[in-house]
Design an enzyme around this catalytic site. Structure first.
Site, PDB file in Angstrom:
ATOM      1  N   HIS A 201      81.585 -10.052  18.506  1.00 59.76           N
ATOM      2  CA  HIS A 201      82.117  -9.465  19.659  1.00 59.76           C
ATOM      3  C   HIS A 201      82.038  -7.897  19.670  1.00 59.76           C
ATOM      4  O   HIS A 201      82.206  -7.409  20.803  1.00 59.76           O
ATOM      5  CB  HIS A 201      83.487  -9.939  19.781  1.00 59.76           C
ATOM      6  CG  HIS A 201      84.341  -9.524  21.217  1.00 59.76           C
ATOM      7  ND1 HIS A 201      85.300  -8.532  21.322  1.00 59.76           N
ATOM      8  CD2 HIS A 201      84.148 -10.001  22.215  1.00 59.76           C
ATOM      9  CE1 HIS A 201      85.722  -8.581  22.388  1.00 59.76           C
ATOM     10  NE2 HIS A 201      85.083  -9.496  23.258  1.00 59.76           N
TER      11      HIS A 201
ATOM     12  N   ARG B 245      94.269  -7.930  26.765  1.00 56.53           N
ATOM     13  CA  ARG B 245      94.867  -9.355  26.377  1.00 56.53           C
ATOM     14  C   ARG B 245      95.480  -9.078  25.145  1.00 56.53           C
ATOM     15  O   ARG B 245      95.002  -8.818  24.412  1.00 56.53           O
ATOM     16  CB  ARG B 245      93.719 -10.193  26.414  1.00 56.53           C
ATOM     17  CG  ARG B 245      92.539 -10.416  27.244  1.00 56.53           C
ATOM     18  CD  ARG B 245      91.704 -11.598  27.003  1.00 56.53           C
ATOM     19  NE  ARG B 245      90.472 -11.836  27.996  1.00 56.53           N
ATOM     20  CZ  ARG B 245      90.408 -12.255  28.997  1.00 56.53           C
ATOM     21  NH1 ARG B 245      91.674 -12.793  29.488  1.00 56.53           N
ATOM     22  NH2 ARG B 245      89.356 -12.192  30.081  1.00 56.53           N
TER      23      ARG B 245
ATOM     24  N   HIS C 108      89.389  -1.984  30.806  1.00 58.57           N
ATOM     25  CA  HIS C 108      88.873  -2.716  29.779  1.00 58.57           C
ATOM     26  C   HIS C 108      88.953  -2.038  28.630  1.00 58.57           C
ATOM     27  O   HIS C 108      88.759  -2.331  27.489  1.00 58.57           O
ATOM     28  CB  HIS C 108      87.383  -3.422  30.327  1.00 58.57           C
ATOM     29  CG  HIS C 108      87.156  -4.436  29.288  1.00 58.57           C
ATOM     30  ND1 HIS C 108      85.950  -4.263  28.360  1.00 58.57           N
ATOM     31  CD2 HIS C 108      87.423  -5.630  29.080  1.00 58.57           C
ATOM     32  CE1 HIS C 108      85.715  -5.487  27.933  1.00 58.57           C
ATOM     33  NE2 HIS C 108      86.655  -6.385  28.184  1.00 58.57           N
TER      34      HIS C 108
ATOM     35  N   ASN D 220      84.289 -23.306  27.251  1.00 58.39           N
ATOM     36  CA  ASN D 220      83.162 -22.580  27.793  1.00 58.39           C
ATOM     37  C   ASN D 220      82.626 -22.934  29.322  1.00 58.39           C
ATOM     38  O   ASN D 220      82.629 -22.421  30.319  1.00 58.39           O
ATOM     39  CB  ASN D 220      81.908 -22.410  27.114  1.00 58.39           C
ATOM     40  CG  ASN D 220      82.544 -21.463  25.823  1.00 58.39           C
ATOM     41  OD1 ASN D 220      83.509 -20.892  25.668  1.00 58.39           O
ATOM     42  ND2 ASN D 220      81.505 -21.473  24.856  1.00 58.39           N
TER      43      ASN D 220
END
Length: 735
Positions: free
Chosen positions: A613, A396, A456, A74
């Site tokens: 998430h 992704r 997205h 991170n």
């Protein structure tokens, strides 16, 4: 292959932030100027919470080591993108200030101080973990002498697998200074030639293909870092020289990409941009704390770095590589393996995803329910002779993607397949270029979307011939079509055959492929513009309820909340008396619990075994939450300006009663009730662990041991009851 054009620029200019219901006053000028936390410092607070899990005594040792590695990964990305961006602003003398009023230079000063403290904490935890692992039979060779068997093995390993890949390079006026790749490491050696006593400086760069850590055979499990191995065997690299000293170093480079609006060929542009990123400006040099001062000065000079761009390490120069040790076969030092459930609703239809979805809307919660159902949805579509078309967004997809394989199979079976591949997915650009090429070669129509905006949204659309007509099935997700991250990230997959959702999905794809603005949507709110407008409308409605003396409440679960206008809207709702509970895993710029500003707002962050998430919004709609009338949405978008204004996103309303209960009364409520993995944010920007209380509640354990509502089908009525959650002062109650 279809590429983006400048139509997006026109669309972007035509959109402005909506003002919402005209009956509600939205004057934020009366709000205090110091009402926001700094975004970058808030992110560092998040990484401190991640790092704190490496100290969690309730976690197995190797899982704690995993959290230490994650905190290092991170921090690398933060430095390569956020810090690099601020440094670029300083170099270019850009006067832009953050929402809390700090210049780029002031932010960098505060960031460097916070990073120094964070890195120090990482090394303290590393030292403790190494000692604890050693007691459990997992050893890391650092400064101690090698045993004979260890020395013999490492000599053979070095000669066979390491030395052939190394290239010593002299550092002198006759040789150009070697290029050091991003995240690359190396060793500087100070030598003396035995023959004539001449001093020589040599650099050995570590090839990225070499493993970061090498495991020695046998037990106890013994590991050594690749840099340490090379240093110990360096005499074999320099015959005829005496080694005076050596020092290990590592560099990070600016890895952000700026997208040029006049890029005519996005594929060619990104291939070039990836190469440029690898050679970006160095923004951080990490060296051993015993590094020779003269060698440090030479590196700083060659890399053009100031003293504040150097970190001296008391241990590994990168915590990322420690993930190799986590792979050690020690199940007693890891979380008990978890096997996700396959939705019983689908199994009741003999595994036929379309039959299950046709019967009723369904929400799958990953990773507690298997991502295989998403893959099966696409594989069944590829094999089904009645399926005529598939449309799919890909942000992704991972390196070994069953989703890509399904799309290729569908195209090769003669179906019309459209894939929207987002090239601007940070650090996945190269992988996405590869998938785009593979898909195109198979006959898939590949779309790259907009130059200005990232696509997205996570949407899949299957058109199937049924009876005398066609029926469309859709999947809307809060996470990526990535089978590996779906095992760790908590996300929601919403499946529906409701024609209203499907018509809107068609408008969404037409927007991306043909720049046809999606006007008149029936269910979905689509960004840029639409998601912000819908959220404002819902917030304003709760504000109106509060002003009318009725119950008013907002719950939201997000990964980040940074958009100043959205935060101001929540402040104004709080001032009107709306009860607001936010679960924000990462960055949060909103200040909760401030008298006269956010008295009714609470903010918590859940950090645990799984990465929270999913994005959820819930509005009371005239009653306290939770309730059956509440307006509930899931989304691919966070509360960030980029998601609301510069990305193609969707906000999906949940109308089916069982799915509504699952998202609101299970997922959202369980996150609010968690006491074992939660941190509470105060008005000063500090996070405090929530006390577990006399009835501790763990949101992840709850979902690992209790099936979801919409996925159970008939088992919901005849099987074991799912414990019902309820709000109660002091913790969770089950009934």
């Amino acid at each position: 292959m279809v590429e983006s054009s400048h139509a997006a620029s026109h669309l972007a200019k035509s959109k402005s932030a909506p003002t919402g219901d005209s009956d509600i006053a939205h004057d934020s000028s009366a709000l205090p100027a110091d009402r926001f936390f700094n975004r970058e410092l808030s992110w560092l607070q998040f990484n401190r919470r991640v790092l704190a899990e490496a100290k969690n005594p309730n976690y197995p040792l190797l899982e704690r080591l995993r959290f230490l590695s994650i905190s290092g990964s991170n921090l690398d990305e933060f430095m390569m993108v956020r810090v690099a961006g601020l440094a670029a602003q300083v170099r270019r003398q850009i006067d832009e200030v953050s929402i809390d009023g700090l210049s780029a230079g002031q932010q960098l000063q505060a960031i460097h101080a916070a990073i120094s403290e964070l890195v120090g904490a990482q090394y303290d935890i590393f030292t403790d973990l190494v000692a604890a692992l050693d007691r459990q039979g997992i050893r890391l060779i650092t400064n101690r002498r090698l045993e004979k068997s260890e020395a013999d093995f490492l000599s053979e390993y070095f000669l066979a697998r390491v030395q052939p890949a190394l290239t010593p390079q002299a550092i002198d006026p006759a040789h150009p200074f070697p290029f050091i790749a991003n995240q690359g490491s190396g060793i500087l050696f100070s030598l003396v030639r035995v023959a004539d006593g001449a001093p020589v400086n040599e650099m050995v760069l570590i090839p990225p293909a070499l493993p970061r850590y090498v495991r020695l055979p046998g037990q106890p499990a013994t590991w050594i870092g690749i840099e340490e191995l090379i240093r110990r065997k360096a005499a074999r690299l320099f015959p005829g020289f005496r080694i005076l000293s050596s020092g290990i170093f590592r560099v990070l480079r600016d890895s952000d990409m700026e997208i040029e609006e006049d890029a005519e060929d996005l594929v060619r542009y990104f291939r070039t941009a990836i190469q440029r990123r690898r050679r970006g400006r160095v923004i951080l040099l990490t060296i051993e704390d015993r590094f020779d001062p003269a060698a440090e000065a030479m590196l700083r000079d060659k890399l053009r770095l100031g003293p504040d761009q150097v970190i001296k390490a008391r241990g590994p120069l990168s915590m990322v590589g420690l993930s190799a040790l986590v792979d050690e076969e020690r199940p007693d030092l890891k979380f008990e393996p978890y096997s996700p459930r396959y939705p019983e609703r689908v199994l009741e239809h003999d595994g036929d995803c379309f039959a299950a979805i046709r019967e009723k809307d369904i929400v799958i919660q990953h990773p507690f329910e298997s991502f295989d159902v998403v893959v099966d949805f696409l594989h069944q579509a590829a094999a089904d002779p009645d399926v005529v078309a598939i449309k799919q967004t890909l942000y992704r997809a991972g390196k070994q993607s069953a989703v890509i394989a399904a799309l290729i199979a569908a195209a090769e079976a003669g179906k019309s397949v459209t894939a929207v591949v987002e090239l601007k997915a940070r650090f996945d650009e190269e992988q996405n270029l590869h998938w785009a090429s593979q898909l195109e070669n198979a006959g898939v129509q590949v779309i790259y979307g907009f130059v200005d905006w990232k696509t997205h949204a996570k949407v899949s659309m299957v058109v199937r011939r049924e009876g005398d007509g066609y029926r469309t099935y859709c999947h809307f997700g809060t996470g990526n079509y990535h089978p590996l991250t779906a095992r760790v990230y908590t996300d929601l997959s919403f499946f529906t055959a409701d024609p209203r959702f499907c018509r809107d999905a068609g408008l969404l794809f037409n927007f991306i492929t043909g720049y046809i603005e999606p006007k008149g949507t029936e269910m979905l709110a689509i960004s840029p513009g639409g998601v912000r407008a819908k959220l404002y409308e819902c917030i304003d409605r709760e504000t109106a309820y509060a002003r009318a003396g009725k119950p008013a409440a907002i719950w939201a679960k997000l990964n980040a909340l940074t958009d100043p206008d959205l935060i101001d809207r929540l402040y104004l709702a709080s001032r009107a008396g709306v009860q607001i509970a936010l679960v924000v895993r990462g960055i949060c710029c909103l200040k909760p619990g401030i008298a006269g500003l956010s008295d009714t707002i609470t903010v918590k962050s859940v950090i645990g075994r799984f990465l929270e998430h999913s994005r959820i919004w819930a509005f009371g709609n005239g009653a306290a939450l939770p309730n059956r009338r509440a307006r509930v949405f899931i989304s691919s978008a966070d509360g960030m300006s980029r998601n609301l204004d510069r990305r193609v996103e969707v906000l999906v309303p949940i109308r089916n009663s069982t799915v509504h209960d699952q998202v609101l009364d299970q997922v959202m409520l369980a996150n609010l009730l968690d006491t074992e993995q939660s941190w509470q944010l105060d008005g000063t920007g500090q996070y405090h662990r929530v006390e577990p209380g006399i009835q501790p509640f763990n949101v992840h354990r709850y979902f690992m041991t209790n099936p979801s509502l919409s996925g159970r089908g008939a088992a919901l009525t005849k099987g074991r009851k799912v414990p019902k959650l309820a709000l109660r002062r002091g913790g969770a109650a089950t009934a």
